[in-house]
Design a protein around this motif. Sequence first.
Motif, PDB file in Angstrom:
ATOM      1  N   ILE A   1       0.846  -1.405  -0.111  1.00 17.75           N
ATOM      2  CA  ILE A   1      -0.096   0.017   0.107  1.00 17.75           C
ATOM      3  C   ILE A   1       0.805   1.251   0.106  1.00 17.75           C
ATOM      4  CG2 ILE A   1      -1.463   1.365   1.487  1.00 17.75           C
ATOM      5  CD1 ILE A   1      -3.108  -1.171   2.330  1.00 17.75           C
ATOM      6  N   VAL A   2       0.618   2.284  -0.893  1.00 19.97           N
ATOM      7  CA  VAL A   2       1.198   3.387  -0.639  1.00 19.97           C
ATOM      8  C   VAL A   2       0.246   4.600  -0.221  1.00 19.97           C
ATOM      9  CG1 VAL A   2       2.318   5.379  -2.016  1.00 19.97           C
ATOM     10  CG2 VAL A   2       2.594   2.918  -2.726  1.00 19.97           C
ATOM     11  N   GLU A   3       0.613   5.418   0.792  1.00 16.88           N
ATOM     12  CA  GLU A   3      -0.265   6.361   1.370  1.00 16.88           C
ATOM     13  C   GLU A   3       0.444   7.320   1.842  1.00 16.88           C
ATOM     14  OE1 GLU A   3      -2.824   8.671   2.859  1.00 16.88           O
ATOM     15  OE2 GLU A   3      -3.627   6.596   2.118  1.00 16.88           O
ATOM     16  N   ARG A   4      -0.001   8.671   1.370  1.00 19.25           N
ATOM     17  CA  ARG A   4       0.774   9.923   1.489  1.00 19.25           C
ATOM     18  C   ARG A   4       0.484  10.301   2.861  1.00 19.25           C
ATOM     19  NH1 ARG A   4      -1.017  14.641  -2.223  1.00 19.25           N
ATOM     20  NH2 ARG A   4      -0.627  13.168  -3.887  1.00 19.25           N
ATOM     21  N   ASP A   5      -0.691  10.117   3.654  1.00 18.19           N
ATOM     22  CA  ASP A   5      -0.968  10.546   4.905  1.00 18.19           C
ATOM     23  C   ASP A   5      -0.963   9.797   5.840  1.00 18.19           C
ATOM     24  OD1 ASP A   5      -1.675  12.238   6.814  1.00 18.19           O
ATOM     25  OD2 ASP A   5      -3.816  12.527   6.155  1.00 18.19           O
TER      26      ASP A   5
ATOM     27  N   ILE B   1       1.394  -7.377   4.735  1.00 16.68           N
ATOM     28  CA  ILE B   1       1.266  -5.903   3.905  1.00 16.68           C
ATOM     29  C   ILE B   1       2.360  -4.952   4.092  1.00 16.68           C
ATOM     30  CG2 ILE B   1      -0.353  -4.305   2.754  1.00 16.68           C
ATOM     31  CD1 ILE B   1      -2.530  -6.170   3.892  1.00 16.68           C
ATOM     32  N   THR B   2       3.085  -4.765   3.065  1.00 20.69           N
ATOM     33  CA  THR B   2       4.209  -3.728   2.910  1.00 20.69           C
ATOM     34  C   THR B   2       3.424  -2.312   2.857  1.00 20.69           C
ATOM     35  OG1 THR B   2       5.941  -4.963   2.039  1.00 20.69           O
ATOM     36  CG2 THR B   2       6.130  -2.600   2.138  1.00 20.69           C
ATOM     37  N   VAL B   3       3.635  -1.343   3.713  1.00 22.24           N
ATOM     38  CA  VAL B   3       3.077   0.079   3.775  1.00 22.24           C
ATOM     39  C   VAL B   3       4.350   1.013   3.422  1.00 22.24           C
ATOM     40  CG1 VAL B   3       1.935   1.905   4.944  1.00 22.24           C
ATOM     41  CG2 VAL B   3       1.369  -0.386   5.268  1.00 22.24           C
ATOM     42  N   TYR B   4       4.205   1.767   2.275  1.00 21.26           N
ATOM     43  CA  TYR B   4       5.005   2.902   1.996  1.00 21.26           C
ATOM     44  C   TYR B   4       4.318   4.158   2.487  1.00 21.26           C
ATOM     45  CZ  TYR B   4       7.815  -0.560  -0.476  1.00 21.26           C
ATOM     46  OH  TYR B   4       8.642  -1.671  -0.711  1.00 21.26           O
ATOM     47  N   SER B   5       5.160   5.155   3.167  1.00 17.88           N
ATOM     48  CA  SER B   5       4.510   6.509   3.329  1.00 17.88           C
ATOM     49  C   SER B   5       5.181   7.146   2.530  1.00 17.88           C
ATOM     50  CB  SER B   5       4.664   6.673   4.856  1.00 17.88           C
ATOM     51  OG  SER B   5       4.417   7.960   5.154  1.00 17.88           O
TER      52      SER B   5
ATOM     53  N   VAL C   1       7.274   6.297  -5.809  1.00 19.53           N
ATOM     54  CA  VAL C   1       6.918   6.752  -4.358  1.00 19.53           C
ATOM     55  C   VAL C   1       8.136   7.663  -3.807  1.00 19.53           C
ATOM     56  CG1 VAL C   1       6.486   5.981  -1.935  1.00 19.53           C
ATOM     57  CG2 VAL C   1       5.983   4.525  -3.808  1.00 19.53           C
ATOM     58  N   GLU C   2       7.565   8.972  -3.746  1.00 23.37           N
ATOM     59  CA  GLU C   2       8.492  10.005  -3.061  1.00 23.37           C
ATOM     60  C   GLU C   2       8.319   9.885  -1.523  1.00 23.37           C
ATOM     61  OE1 GLU C   2       9.131  14.811  -2.984  1.00 23.37           O
ATOM     62  OE2 GLU C   2       7.729  13.826  -4.656  1.00 23.37           O
ATOM     63  N   GLN C   3       9.216   9.612  -0.881  1.00 24.99           N
ATOM     64  CA  GLN C   3       9.242   9.361   0.639  1.00 24.99           C
ATOM     65  C   GLN C   3       9.732  10.890   1.165  1.00 24.99           C
ATOM     66  OE1 GLN C   3      11.652   5.919   0.840  1.00 24.99           O
ATOM     67  NE2 GLN C   3      10.055   4.951   1.631  1.00 24.99           N
ATOM     68  N   GLU C   4       9.366  10.825   2.416  1.00 25.22           N
ATOM     69  CA  GLU C   4       9.552  12.264   3.289  1.00 25.22           C
ATOM     70  C   GLU C   4      11.043  12.406   3.274  1.00 25.22           C
ATOM     71  OE1 GLU C   4       8.299  12.180   7.257  1.00 25.22           O
ATOM     72  OE2 GLU C   4       6.092  11.868   6.508  1.00 25.22           O
TER      73      GLU C   4
END
Length: 474
Positions: A33-37, A108-112, A132-135
């Motif tokens: 999952i990719v989630e920005r928040d 499940i791998t989670v990418y913030s 995916v652009e990470q913080e």
Amino acid sequence: MTTHAFDIVVLGGGIGGYSAAIRAAQLGKNVAIVERDKLGGTCLHRGCIPSKALLRSAEVYAAMKESERFGIEADGVRVDFGKVISRKNGIVEQLHNGLQYLMKKNKITVYSGIGRIIGPSIFSPRSGSVSVEQEDGEILTLVPEKLIIATGSRPRSLPGLDTDGVRVLNSDDALRLEKLPASAVIIGGGVIGVEWASMLSDFGVQVTVVEYAPRLLPGEDEEVSRELERLLKKRGVTVRTGAKVLADTLQKSDSGVQLAVEHKEARHMLEAEIALVCVGRQANVEGIGLENTDVKVEGGYIRVNDVMQTAELHIYAVGDCVGGLQLAHAAGHEGIAAAEHICGHTVHHYASHQIARCVYSRPETASVGLTERQAIERGHQIKTSKVHFKALGKALVYGESDGFVKVIADSATNDILGVHMIGPHVTDLISEAALAQLLEATPWEVGQTIHPHPTLSEILGDAMLAVDGKAIVV
């Protein structure tokens, strides 16, 4: 740049996205999952859960102010809004922690980070990979066999009424209020506007609702709309339906807002501490890389088929970003359907009229199926019934006897076409009606179910029997 391969990547961690991810993982897929928040999306953090927590506090406060009706004297009852907010935040945090646990449990791998779909590249000959652009600025590339878009929606704005989070707010802003306003003008009398009107009124805020359509909840049965408007007005809410907001008249000051509305061929100036804009939600389809794909967007929503596939069949989309009924439970079902189709399972297709719709105002409203007007417009010869809660012992015990249950059936086939409720706890009663429609039960069959006494559920059985004049309480 680091790349990772997955069976399925889900872009968006709201209820549609995480439901899809969990179901796919249960079926043996390697999922990310990719989630920005934050996981949980709008429902958990800016919608269903926090708003219902506030509504519950407002309901308790209203009940305590009326406790003498129950023989209970409670002096000095007041709202500590800071504690109300703390309770709301605690509920959200508990559920968020539980959701993070579910991700770990299902591997499940989670990418913030901010995810964007990329086109054919050295990583994949077809579109659907996700950058995916990470913080910390690092860029990851996820290469899935299948992609599920679940980017959700955001509050819709009105031209000339841009929100500033201070005087002009949307529903996201309102959930961040640190103190209650003395007064509020709510622009929009749909589900969100009605819930905020009910909540703020119960907290003691002076509320005016302005709705452009001829009635509140314009998508619901007219009798339910009329009853809700009557009961809100009885509680002191000012309701102006068939009214047009004149956005160019908006004036903001340190103390509040002023704006004019046209209502019944006259202009009225409204003043309040805040204006709350509740005019629906729009899909998050911009800035996610759709231009790098052949995915089609129509009317602001991603076009999908009945198994949630886009024009590129390896890319699916679910939830608010595809339009239809923008409801959390609909999004969850769509996510599961997409995951099961990817895994080769037979998908249960649902029709939008089989999905229950709920409004958590006081009193609540709930419905499933067609309204009376819709049924007639579609050519049905109908028969209807209406049973009032005031005939129900448990409703009188609760001290909440306003409202009714209405059943609409086809005179020729005896099919249940629609069930519409307004009254106490009807959002918990509507599921039986939804199940009855799904199973194509007749009103007689539902009426033959022996509902325990005394309960609120009795009213549905009585309303079903009343379609054929067989109810005992009518």
